[in-house]
Structures are given as structure tokens and as C-alpha cells.
Design an enzyme around this catalytic site. Structure first.
Site, PDB file in Angstrom:
ATOM      1  N   ASP A  13      43.386  30.670  14.357  1.00 41.32           N
ATOM      2  CA  ASP A  13      43.808  29.736  14.339  1.00 41.32           C
ATOM      3  C   ASP A  13      45.001  29.628  13.401  1.00 41.32           C
ATOM      4  OD1 ASP A  13      45.199  27.035  14.972  1.00 41.32           O
ATOM      5  OD2 ASP A  13      43.594  25.964  14.918  1.00 41.32           O
ATOM      6  N   GLY A  14      46.016  29.602  13.356  1.00 36.70           N
ATOM      7  CA  GLY A  14      47.118  29.693  12.297  1.00 36.70           C
ATOM      8  C   GLY A  14      47.899  30.722  12.628  1.00 36.70           C
ATOM      9  N   GLY A  15      49.867  30.742  12.679  1.00 36.89           N
ATOM     10  CA  GLY A  15      50.741  32.113  12.566  1.00 36.89           C
ATOM     11  C   GLY A  15      50.461  32.698  13.157  1.00 36.89           C
ATOM     12  N   ASP A  35      44.494  19.450  18.937  1.00 35.58           N
ATOM     13  CA  ASP A  35      44.276  19.243  17.690  1.00 35.58           C
ATOM     14  C   ASP A  35      44.603  17.902  17.081  1.00 35.58           C
ATOM     15  OD1 ASP A  35      44.266  22.243  16.201  1.00 35.58           O
ATOM     16  OD2 ASP A  35      46.699  22.210  17.285  1.00 35.58           O
ATOM     17  N   HIS A  62      44.846  23.974  23.339  1.00 34.71           N
ATOM     18  CA  HIS A  62      44.385  23.653  22.524  1.00 34.71           C
ATOM     19  C   HIS A  62      44.897  22.327  22.224  1.00 34.71           C
ATOM     20  CE1 HIS A  62      42.732  25.459  18.464  1.00 34.71           C
ATOM     21  NE2 HIS A  62      43.235  24.343  17.853  1.00 34.71           N
ATOM     22  N   GLY A  98      46.366  20.997   8.792  1.00 38.02           N
ATOM     23  CA  GLY A  98      47.002  19.729   8.809  1.00 38.02           C
ATOM     24  C   GLY A  98      48.333  20.116   9.185  1.00 38.02           C
ATOM     25  N   PHE A  99      49.242  21.330   9.621  1.00 35.58           N
ATOM     26  CA  PHE A  99      50.400  21.090  10.247  1.00 35.58           C
ATOM     27  C   PHE A  99      50.380  22.991  10.519  1.00 35.58           C
ATOM     28  CE2 PHE A  99      50.346  19.270   6.148  1.00 35.58           C
ATOM     29  CZ  PHE A  99      50.640  17.929   6.631  1.00 35.58           C
ATOM     30  N   GLY A 100      51.394  23.072  11.696  1.00 32.84           N
ATOM     31  CA  GLY A 100      51.850  23.788  12.508  1.00 32.84           C
ATOM     32  C   GLY A 100      53.075  24.847  11.643  1.00 32.84           C
ATOM     33  N   GLY A 101      53.232  25.735  11.936  1.00 31.83           N
ATOM     34  CA  GLY A 101      54.454  26.915  11.537  1.00 31.83           C
ATOM     35  C   GLY A 101      53.937  27.355   9.843  1.00 31.83           C
ATOM     36  N   HIS A 131      40.256  20.743  19.194  1.00 28.15           N
ATOM     37  CA  HIS A 131      39.931  21.113  17.306  1.00 28.15           C
ATOM     38  C   HIS A 131      40.374  19.910  16.108  1.00 28.15           C
ATOM     39  CE1 HIS A 131      41.281  23.709  13.938  1.00 28.15           C
ATOM     40  NE2 HIS A 131      40.297  23.258  13.777  1.00 28.15           N
ATOM     41  N   MET A 141      43.707  15.103  13.932  1.00 24.97           N
ATOM     42  CA  MET A 141      43.756  14.983  12.767  1.00 24.97           C
ATOM     43  C   MET A 141      43.840  13.807  12.770  1.00 24.97           C
ATOM     44  SD  MET A 141      46.962  17.676  11.698  1.00 24.97           S
ATOM     45  CE  MET A 141      46.962  19.679  12.691  1.00 24.97           C
ATOM     46  N   SER A 190      48.782  26.203  21.051  1.00 24.73           N
ATOM     47  CA  SER A 190      48.691  24.733  20.574  1.00 24.73           C
ATOM     48  C   SER A 190      49.449  22.942  21.206  1.00 24.73           C
ATOM     49  CB  SER A 190      48.357  25.184  19.970  1.00 24.73           C
ATOM     50  OG  SER A 190      48.637  23.408  18.674  1.00 24.73           O
ATOM     51  N   GLY A 203      50.910  27.901  18.892  1.00 22.21           N
ATOM     52  CA  GLY A 203      51.803  26.669  18.076  1.00 22.21           C
ATOM     53  C   GLY A 203      53.309  27.275  18.582  1.00 22.21           C
ATOM     54  N   SER A 204      54.416  27.555  17.701  1.00 24.43           N
ATOM     55  CA  SER A 204      55.367  27.884  17.564  1.00 24.43           C
ATOM     56  C   SER A 204      55.516  29.311  18.375  1.00 24.43           C
ATOM     57  CB  SER A 204      55.885  27.918  16.078  1.00 24.43           C
ATOM     58  OG  SER A 204      54.396  27.202  14.901  1.00 24.43           O
ATOM     59  N   MET A 247      40.265  17.797  12.923  1.00 26.20           N
ATOM     60  CA  MET A 247      40.202  17.951  11.819  1.00 26.20           C
ATOM     61  C   MET A 247      39.778  16.514  11.566  1.00 26.20           C
ATOM     62  SD  MET A 247      43.295  20.881  12.299  1.00 26.20           S
ATOM     63  CE  MET A 247      43.267  20.312  14.030  1.00 26.20           C
ATOM     64  N   MET A 274      40.597  30.034  10.549  1.00 29.15           N
ATOM     65  CA  MET A 274      41.631  28.993  10.426  1.00 29.15           C
ATOM     66  C   MET A 274      42.276  30.465   9.420  1.00 29.15           C
ATOM     67  SD  MET A 274      41.584  26.771  11.819  1.00 29.15           S
ATOM     68  CE  MET A 274      43.467  26.201  11.425  1.00 29.15           C
TER      69      MET A 274
HETATM   70  C1  DX5 Z   1      47.154  23.725  12.441  1.00 32.52           C
HETATM   71  C2  DX5 Z   1      46.703  23.698  14.245  1.00 32.52           C
HETATM   72  C3  DX5 Z   1      46.712  24.618  14.487  1.00 32.52           C
HETATM   73  C4  DX5 Z   1      48.209  25.102  14.591  1.00 32.52           C
HETATM   74  C5  DX5 Z   1      48.870  26.246  15.076  1.00 32.52           C
HETATM   75  O1  DX5 Z   1      46.173  22.931  11.836  1.00 32.52           O
HETATM   76  O2  DX5 Z   1      44.835  23.999  13.823  1.00 32.52           O
HETATM   77  O3  DX5 Z   1      46.360  24.524  15.890  1.00 32.52           O
HETATM   78  O4  DX5 Z   1      48.854  24.326  15.539  1.00 32.52           O
HETATM   79  O5  DX5 Z   1      49.752  26.475  14.535  1.00 32.52           O
HETATM   80  P1  DX5 Z   1      50.975  27.005  14.457  1.00 32.52           P
HETATM   81  O6  DX5 Z   1      50.876  28.430  15.876  1.00 32.52           O
HETATM   82  O7  DX5 Z   1      52.986  26.836  14.428  1.00 32.52           O
HETATM   83  O8  DX5 Z   1      50.189  27.676  13.210  1.00 32.52           O
HETATM   84 ZN    ZN Z   2      43.695  24.348  16.261  1.00 30.61          ZN
END
Ligand code: DX5
Ligand code: ZN
Length: 231
Positions: free
Chosen positions: A177-179, A39, A37, A146-149, A70, A41, A12, A199-200, A72, A141
Site C-alpha cells: 500500500d502506497g506509491g 482507508d 480498499h 496518511g495521504f495518497g499520492g 484499512h 483515518m 483505494s 489510489g492515484s 489507520m 506500507m
Molecule cells: C495511505 C493509504 C493508501 C493510499 C494510497 O495512507 O493507506 O491506501 O490511498 O494512495 P496512492 O496509491 O496514491 O499512494
Molecule cells: Zn490503505
């Protein structure tokens, strides 16, 4: 795009350098990414703003694999053509983004893209059942978007398993997607996911100029997922 259920790692770019998307994308693709990917928003459907179709169009020329967009955002329908023009291969909209998701999925395919349906952690995956024949991908999800990490929501593993069983032998990707990290990659692949967004966990420790860590991160995620696939 041929369909298969092999593990795909989709970095991401939310975790990349926003002033250097082109080189960041080239760096993760050169070091093993399967999809990219992206994102989008809007600060309305989710409490954060990233970028819109013009930026997606600008980065398209750097993507050699698959551009997985993706959304959002709410509403979705007025922007479908703009994302088709921007070159999205897959366009994913949230079930929670409006009352007419069935129409949205039809419109995405009608605009020539693969259609994705994303489900928030608070939405039962059974809600996707009447829509599956309109989907090329369902995204579960594992954080609130909304946020990475953010921390992975463990209870979503059961929902991934339930979705995978619902899909049966239909050619529909199960994306998570996420974590996603080295531990949770195994959990989600074991439950039936084939596309892992990260992402992270991909971008940590490297840069576009020094992308060695990106490659190590992608390889480690893929190995963890492959070892668990079908558990
Ligand atoms: C969150 C995004 C994800 C995000 C994942 O709203 O849709 O794609 O980048 O980030 P990580 O992998 O750091 O949880
Ligand atoms: Zn995403």
C-alpha cells in the site's frame, strides 16, 4: 473468499470523489478492480481524517467484490464490532496502533472478518513473525500512512521479499500500500506481493461517468505485476 496468490488490484477510494463513493466503486469494479480498499483515518494515529464505520456501512451496498478496510486509527479494539456491522470482509489494523495487536487480531477474527496486519515503513517485518498464524493478510506500507499520492519508499521492496519468505506456504496475502504505479507494481509483485493497493494510479484520468481510464489503469497495473510475479 477463496485464497489464491493471483495478482489482485485494490483501488483505494482515498483517490475517488468523496461525494460519490457509490458510483466510483461501481465504476472501478465494472472496469476490473478485484477488491475495494477503504482507508479509515482518525487524525491521531495518522495526521489526516477520512471517515468512520457509518460511511463504510453506507458504501458496503455498492461493493460486489471484497471490501478491504484499512484502519489507520488508535485504539482499534473499541471499533472492531462497528466495522464488522458495517460489513468489512477484511479488517486491517496497524502493529504500531497499540500494545496488544495479538488480542486485536483475535478479536477481528472473532467478529467474523478476515484479519489483516499493517506495518509502517519504520517497522521491521520480522515483528510480524509471532502474529502470522492470526493473520489472513499482512500489509507492507510503502509510504508513511496518511495521504495518497506520496513517493514509494524503495527500501521496502526488501522487506516485502523477507515477509513473503517468512510466510512460506501459509495462506496469507501479501498486500502493498502506497506509491504503487506501473513501475513499482513490477517491483512489489516480483518481491512476492499479491494484493496491490493503488489510489492515484487507478483514479487518474477518469471519472465515475467516464471510467475508461480506470479500466486502462487497472489493466496496465495488472499486466506490470503479472509480468514480474515470481521474479
Ligand atoms: C495511505 C493509504 C493508501 C493510499 C494510497 O495512507 O493507506 O491506501 O490511498 O494512495 P496512492 O496509491 O496514491 O499512494
Ligand atoms: Zn490503505
Amino acid at each position: 473468499m477463496e485464497f489464491d496468490r493471483s495478482i489482485k488490484i485494490a483501488p483505494s477510494i482515498l483517490a475517488a470523489d468523496f461525494a460519490d463513493f457509490g458510483r466510483e466503486i461501481e465504476a472501478v469494479e465494472a472496469t476490473g478492480a478485484d477488491w475495494i480498499h477503504v482507508d479509515v483515518m482518525d487524525g491521531h494515529f495518522v495526521p489526516n481524517i477520512t471517515f468512520g464505520p457509518q460511511v463504510v456501512k453506507a458504501i458496503r451496498k455498492h461493493v460486489r467484490t471484497v471490501m478491504d478496510v484499512h484502519l489507520m486509527i488508535a485504539p482499534v479494539d473499541p471499533y472492531i464490532d462497528a466495522f464488522a456491522q458495517a460489513g468489512a470482509d477484511i479488517l486491517t489494523a496497524h502493529l504500531e496502533a497499540g500494545p496488544h495487536t495479538h488480542r486485536t487480531l483475535q478479536a477481528v477474527r472473532g467478529a467474523g472478518m478476515k484479519s489483516g496486519l499493517a506495518l509502517n515503513p519504520g517497522t521491521p517485518v520480522a515483528a510480524a513473525a509471532p502474529l502470522l498464524d492470526l493473520c489472513d493478510l499482512v500489509c507492507v506500507m510503502t509510504v508513511n500512512p496518511g495521504f495518497g499520492g506520496q513517493a514509494f519508499i524503495e527500501t521496502q521492496v526488501g522487506q516485502i521479499r523477507e515477509l513473503r519468505a517468512m510466510i512460506g506456504d501459509r495462506n496469507i496475502h501479501v498486500e502493498v500500500d502506497g506509491g504503487v504505479d506501473l513501475r513499482t507494481a513490477g517491483l512489489v509483485a516480483g518481491a512476492g506481493a499479491d494484493v496491490l493497493v493503488a489510489g492515484s494510479a487507478v483514479f487518474k484520468g477518469g471519472t465515475a461517468a467516464e471510467p475508461k481510464a480506470y479500466g486502462e489503469n487497472i489493466r496496465a497495473l495488472r499486466d506490470a505485476a503479472n509480468n514480474a510475479q515470481g521474479d
